[in-house]
Write an enzyme that holds these catalytic residues in place. Structure first.
Site, PDB file in Angstrom:
ATOM      1  N   GLU A  50       0.875  -1.160   0.000  1.00  0.00           N
ATOM      2  CA  GLU A  50       0.000   0.000   0.000  1.00  0.00           C
ATOM      3  C   GLU A  50       0.924   1.225   0.000  1.00  0.00           C
ATOM      4  O   GLU A  50       1.809   1.334   0.850  1.00  0.00           O
ATOM      5  CB  GLU A  50      -0.876  -0.004   1.257  1.00  0.00           C
ATOM      6  N   ARG A  88       4.984 -13.110   9.642  1.00  0.00           N
ATOM      7  CA  ARG A  88       5.634 -11.840   9.334  1.00  0.00           C
ATOM      8  C   ARG A  88       6.951 -11.760  10.072  1.00  0.00           C
ATOM      9  O   ARG A  88       7.181 -12.450  11.068  1.00  0.00           O
ATOM     10  CB  ARG A  88       4.726 -10.671   9.685  1.00  0.00           C
ATOM     11  N   LYS A 109       4.123   0.762   9.523  1.00  0.00           N
ATOM     12  CA  LYS A 109       4.303   2.016   8.779  1.00  0.00           C
ATOM     13  C   LYS A 109       3.684   3.194   9.528  1.00  0.00           C
ATOM     14  O   LYS A 109       4.217   4.294   9.492  1.00  0.00           O
ATOM     15  CB  LYS A 109       3.684   1.892   7.387  1.00  0.00           C
TER      16      LYS A 109
END
Ligand code: ATP
Ligand code: MG
Length: 574
Positions: free
Chosen positions: A40, A264, A274
């Site tokens: 994104e 992850r 982020k």
């Protein structure tokens, strides 16, 4: 563009679970694989993304498939072209190239048409409830949700309202499009998930063409399907979304992409969201996304990490099915390992102590005078090896003169047993040059050592000494009149807590910022370093690996310490 096909590191180890799935797919005649990396564009990429990039691009390369870069740009509020550009730069820098560059927004028209199709088959409806009402009526894990009063709208009414949503007739939040599935479903995500919301916001690519935007769950799988992604690899938290991913594909009867989840990457002393990294930037805790203390790819690049070291790290971490936390030391180990191979050695002194070599006569312009220097005392050029790990790296000459700096920590007036460096009356070798002996310690009125007077043995060049005696200590040095003065930026972890997210009451992750994550120091370097280019990497002998920073000026070179030489990780493994 074809995905690059060079083999990735570590091809000799056993298969991970995704590779097993792919090999079975290929053996069963499933055809060439297609993967994608779907960021994104709402921030800079971090080391967690690097893991995902190495996995998606690496698998495509290893199995002769392709990997697309697809920007998941369905939330115009937080996204920006600045991020798109940085993401592309970072992927290329890591050594990968995408087959196709795509954007979820390329598919807005198709996604809209599919939403209309779902309305037609009675699988979607326009809901007038507010987001709060929708949330409040979703129920709980143990309790079914409550049907919306608008759930029974006719197909015609839904088609009309949805078209008018698109046409901009309603304000933000007035209506949403929801799937009509089951408000009592055991998977909460199936309780009539929202497919579209109204957002009168310009999009960085589609401008004002749209005022309704699809939600992640609705857009992601369909985008995969459009690109005929065979293996849609994502992190574990999306496992619960997989049935919904499959549901849309099934209802629409489109290409059956499949989702696979892996753990992850989590790293000690590191934040990897982020949103939180953006907070560090906005609140000025760091100097931008590429601050060398940031776990961003751009920060690591600036700090001096190499693409090969990050790829090797990703390979070492492997692909797990369960969440875990990786020791930051493993990343540093990978960086050190690569730099040891590729970085040339130089001498630099961070914490200087002046040494006068009293029998190194200062006859002006003696043999081996260093041409480029204003200094006209005696200079002797010392031949030094550029990289003992790499024969092709050659040698260079480093000027030695009567006055040099050594590291303050390389001298002790009253050393403990086993101290092999310089002490009163003791001898030590200057790296690649002569033995020196400490004859006198000079102090100021405060009793601080300001200078050492030493003699050198002219017969001891190149590892010999006149009477064959050996010394254990070898120290680095820089000739004072030839030294290039600069700045060293010494980094340690940005957080002083192994898990910065673990907070007591009243704390946030910002409570664990390490106030000493950056210390700046004057540094005196051998003259060859005045010619270094920004980004060039060196091992400063006995100190660490350094990379020249972009803040450097011609008067003041600045070097980032990439990583120290000390290897705590390798020691732990023994
Ligand atoms: P963040 O939570 O840091 O904002 P994100 O998952 O929202 O990350 P995206 O841009 O959506 O960021 O992620 C792009 C891809 O990178 C996704 O496939 C995601 O699963 C993967 N990814 C993100 N963080 C990690 C991580 N820590 N380890 C491995 N893969 C990751
Ligand atoms: Mg995301």
């Amino acid at each position: 563009m074809e995905t690059n096909t060079k083999p990735i590191e570590g091809a000799e180890r056993s298969l991970n679970f995704i590779e097993e799935i792919i090999e079975k797919h290929l053996a069963d005649g499933g055809g060439a694989i297609q993967t994608r990396f779907p960021p994104e564009p709402n921030g800079y990429l971090h080391i967690g993304h690097a893991k995902s990039i190495c996995l998606n691009f690496g698998l495509a390369a290893r199995y002769g498939g392709k990997c697309n870069l697809r920007f998941d740009d369905t939330n115009p509020v937080k996204e920006d072209v600045e991020y798109v550009d940085s993401i592309k730069d970072d992927i290329k820098w890591l050594g990968f190239d995408w087959a196709l560059e795509r954007y979820a927004s390329d598919y807005f028209e198709q996604l809209y048409d599919w939403a209309v199709q779902l309305i037609r088959t009675g699988k979607a409806y326009v809901d007038d409830q507010t987001q709060e009402q929708i949330r409040a009526t979703r129920g709980t894990i143990t309790q079914a949700g409550i049907d919306s009063p608008w759930r029974g709208r006719s197909v015609e009414e839904n088609l009309d309202l949805f078209a008018r949503m698109r046409a901009g007739e309603f304000p933000d939040g007035a209506k949403v499009l929801r799937a009509r599935i089951d408000m009592g479903h055991s998977n909460m995500l199936f309780r009539d998930p929202i497919l579209y919301r109204i957002l009168h916001t310009s999009h960085h690519r589609t401008g004002d063409a749209w005022c309704i935007y699809p939600m992640y769950d609705y857009a992601h799988g369909q985008s995969d399907s459009i690109e005929r992604i065979t293996h849609s690899i994502c992190t574990l938290e999306f496992a619960v979304h997989r049935p919904l991913y499959d549901w849309f594909i099934q209802e629409l009867g489109i290409f059956p992409s499949h989702q696979y989840e892996f753990a992850r990457l989590n790293l000690t002393y590191t934040i990897m969201s982020k949103r939180k990294l953006l907070q560090l930037v906005q609140e000025g805790v760091v100097n931008g996304w590429d601050d060398p203390r940031m776990p961003t790819i751009s920060g690591m690049r600036r700090r001096g990490y190499t693409p090969a070291s990050i790829r090797a790290f990703a390979e070492r971490v492997g692909v797990a099915k369960r969440d875990n936390v990786i020791d930051l030391g493993l990343l540093e180990f990978s960086v050190r390992e690569d730099l040891n191979r590729v970085a040339q050695r130089r001498m630099a002194v961070v914490n200087p102590l002046k040494v006068v070599i009293i029998n190194f006569e200062n006859v002006p312009r003696g043999t081996g005078f260093f041409e480029n220097s204003a200094f006209d005392g005696r200079t002797e050029m010392i031949r030094c090896v550029n990289n003992p790990e790499d024969e092709n790296a050659g040698t260079r000459e480093v000027p030695l003169s009567r006055e040099i700096y050594i590291e303050r920590t390389d001298f002790m007036e009253e050393p403990p047993k086993g101290f092999h460096r310089l002490k009163p009356g003791g001898e030590v070798r200057l790296r690649y040059a002569y033995l020196i002996k400490c004859e006198e310690v000079i102090k100021n009125e405060a009793g601080e050592i300001t200078e050492l007077r030493c003699t050198y043995d002219p017969e001891s060049a190149g590892g010999n000494s006149s009477d064959g005696r050996r010394v254990k200590g070898v120290i680095h040095w820089v000739s004072i009149p030839h030294a290039v003065k600069g700045e060293a930026r010494l980094y340690s972890t940005l957080f002083n807590k192994e898990n910065p997210e673990e907070c007591e009451e009243g704390e946030t992750f910002l409570s664990h910022i390490n106030p000493e994550s950056l210390t700046m120091s004057e540094i005196f370097m051998e003259p060859a370093l005045s010619e270094a280019a920004v980004g060039e990497k060196f091992q400063f002998e006995r100190i660490g690996y350094f990379s020249k920073d972009s803040d450097s000026t011609s008067e003041r070179p600045i070097f980032n310490r990439t990583v120290t030489l000390k290897d705590s990780w390798a020691k732990q493994q023994k």
